[in-house]
Design a protein around this motif. Structure first.
Motif, short mmCIF file in Angstrom:
data_model
loop_
_atom_site.label_atom_id
_atom_site.label_comp_id
_atom_site.label_asym_id
_atom_site.label_seq_id
_atom_site.Cartn_x
_atom_site.Cartn_y
_atom_site.Cartn_z
N ILE A 1 0.82 -1.22 0.00
CA ILE A 1 0.00 0.00 0.00
C ILE A 1 0.86 1.27 0.00
O ILE A 1 0.37 2.34 -0.34
N SER A 2 2.13 1.14 0.35
CA SER A 2 3.02 2.30 0.29
C SER A 2 3.27 2.74 -1.15
O SER A 2 3.79 3.83 -1.39
N GLY B 1 -10.77 -0.35 10.53
CA GLY B 1 -9.96 -1.17 9.64
C GLY B 1 -8.68 -0.44 9.29
O GLY B 1 -8.26 -0.41 8.13
N ALA B 2 -8.05 0.13 10.31
CA ALA B 2 -6.90 1.02 10.11
C ALA B 2 -5.71 0.32 9.47
O ALA B 2 -4.87 0.97 8.84
N GLY B 3 -5.61 -0.99 9.65
CA GLY B 3 -4.50 -1.71 9.07
C GLY B 3 -3.16 -1.20 9.57
O GLY B 3 -2.96 -0.99 10.76
N THR B 4 -2.25 -0.94 8.64
CA THR B 4 -0.92 -0.47 9.01
C THR B 4 -0.84 1.06 9.04
O THR B 4 0.25 1.63 9.05
N GLY B 5 -2.00 1.72 9.05
CA GLY B 5 -2.03 3.17 9.22
C GLY B 5 -2.10 3.96 7.95
O GLY B 5 -1.68 5.12 7.90
N ARG B 6 -2.65 3.38 6.90
CA ARG B 6 -2.79 4.08 5.61
C ARG B 6 -3.40 5.47 5.83
O ARG B 6 -2.90 6.46 5.31
N PHE B 7 -4.50 5.54 6.58
CA PHE B 7 -5.13 6.82 6.89
C PHE B 7 -4.61 7.40 8.20
O PHE B 7 -4.34 8.59 8.30
N THR B 8 -4.49 6.56 9.21
CA THR B 8 -4.18 7.05 10.56
C THR B 8 -2.92 7.89 10.59
O THR B 8 -2.88 8.97 11.19
N ASP C 1 -4.09 4.19 -8.16
CA ASP C 1 -3.10 3.37 -8.84
C ASP C 1 -1.88 3.08 -7.97
O ASP C 1 -1.53 3.87 -7.07
N TYR C 2 -1.23 1.98 -8.27
CA TYR C 2 0.04 1.61 -7.65
C TYR C 2 1.17 1.97 -8.61
O TYR C 2 1.10 1.70 -9.81
#
Length: 231
Positions: A19-20, A44-51, A184-185
């Motif tokens: 996601i990075s 659903g913060a996961g690894t902090g994409r938004f946080t 996009d990635y």
């Protein structure tokens, strides 16, 4: 298709690497609700994409996720950034460990879908519970913003069949507004693109990446949002 539950528990670092390779999405959130001084919840913060990006502007932010492994990465990122206005907690979207009317903004990225897939038993009841919890936690005039997939490897929106009913329910049953964007990635190399695509999206898309030299992999996402009335 890879087992995402296993990935979130056992390969959180590699998921974060994937996601990075996407651009930040803060501007899309701020277009709907300015962030400064808000109490925010990231579902659903996961690894902090938004946080990790929202925390700098928030009054406070709470990162919730079913995976402790994912939340450990989020916590490390926030600590390294020198931020102190946050906490993380493992939880289920259908029973949030939060007080009534305690948040101004709730964001949920690519996570409610796991409860709303028509492949899941009682998916409609799941969505009813999740939306009920969101409305319970939001304050008067509070906002919820949900991001979900509209197709990885696609230039235009292509919703998975098993999520179309959930998306329709958000609009027709709960009154959400919606639009689509590109997420996009951009990978460092074809080798990395193939490896990370195979890891999370599976063999078919990975073969397309190789055959079409997709170092830049298109993806579409939907944004659904709802603002509660001022009371």
């Amino acid at each position: 298709m890879p087992n995402h539950t296993s990935i979130y528990e056992n390969e959180a670092e590699k998921y974060h690497e994937l996601i990075s390779k996407q651009a930040d999405l803060d501007l899309w959130i701020e277009e709907i609700r300015p962030l400064n001084g808000l109490d925010i919840v990231d579902l659903g913060a996961g690894t902090g994409r938004f946080t990790a990006s929202l925390a700098a502007k928030a009054k406070s932010i709470i990162a919730l996720d079913a995976s402790e492994a994912m939340l450990r990465i989020t916590a490390d990122r926030l600590t390294q950034a020198g931020l102190t206005n946050w906490r993380t907690q493992a939880s289920d979207h259908r029973k949030l460990p939060l007080e009534d009317q305690s948040a101004d903004l709730i964001v949920a990225g690519w996570s409610i879908c796991y409860l709303g897939s028509t492949n899941v038993q009682d998916w409609e009841q799941n969505i009813h519970q999740v939306i009920g919890e969101i409305k319970r936690v939001l304050r008067s005039n509070g906002t919820v913003i949900i991001f979900e997939t509209l197709g990885t490897g696609h230039d235009t929106p292509t919703a998975p069949d098993f999520l179309k009913s959930y998306y329709s329910m958000l609009v027709n049953n709960y009154g959400f507004s919606h639009k689509w964007i590109r997420t996009d990635y951009t990978f460092d190399s074809l080798l990395q693109a193939e490896e990370l695509t195979r890891f999370f999206f599976g063999e078919e898309l990975a073969e397309r990446v190789i055959n079409q030299n997709l170092v830049h992999l298109p993806e579409c996402a939907g944004i659904w949002w709802l603002q509660l009335p001022q009371v």
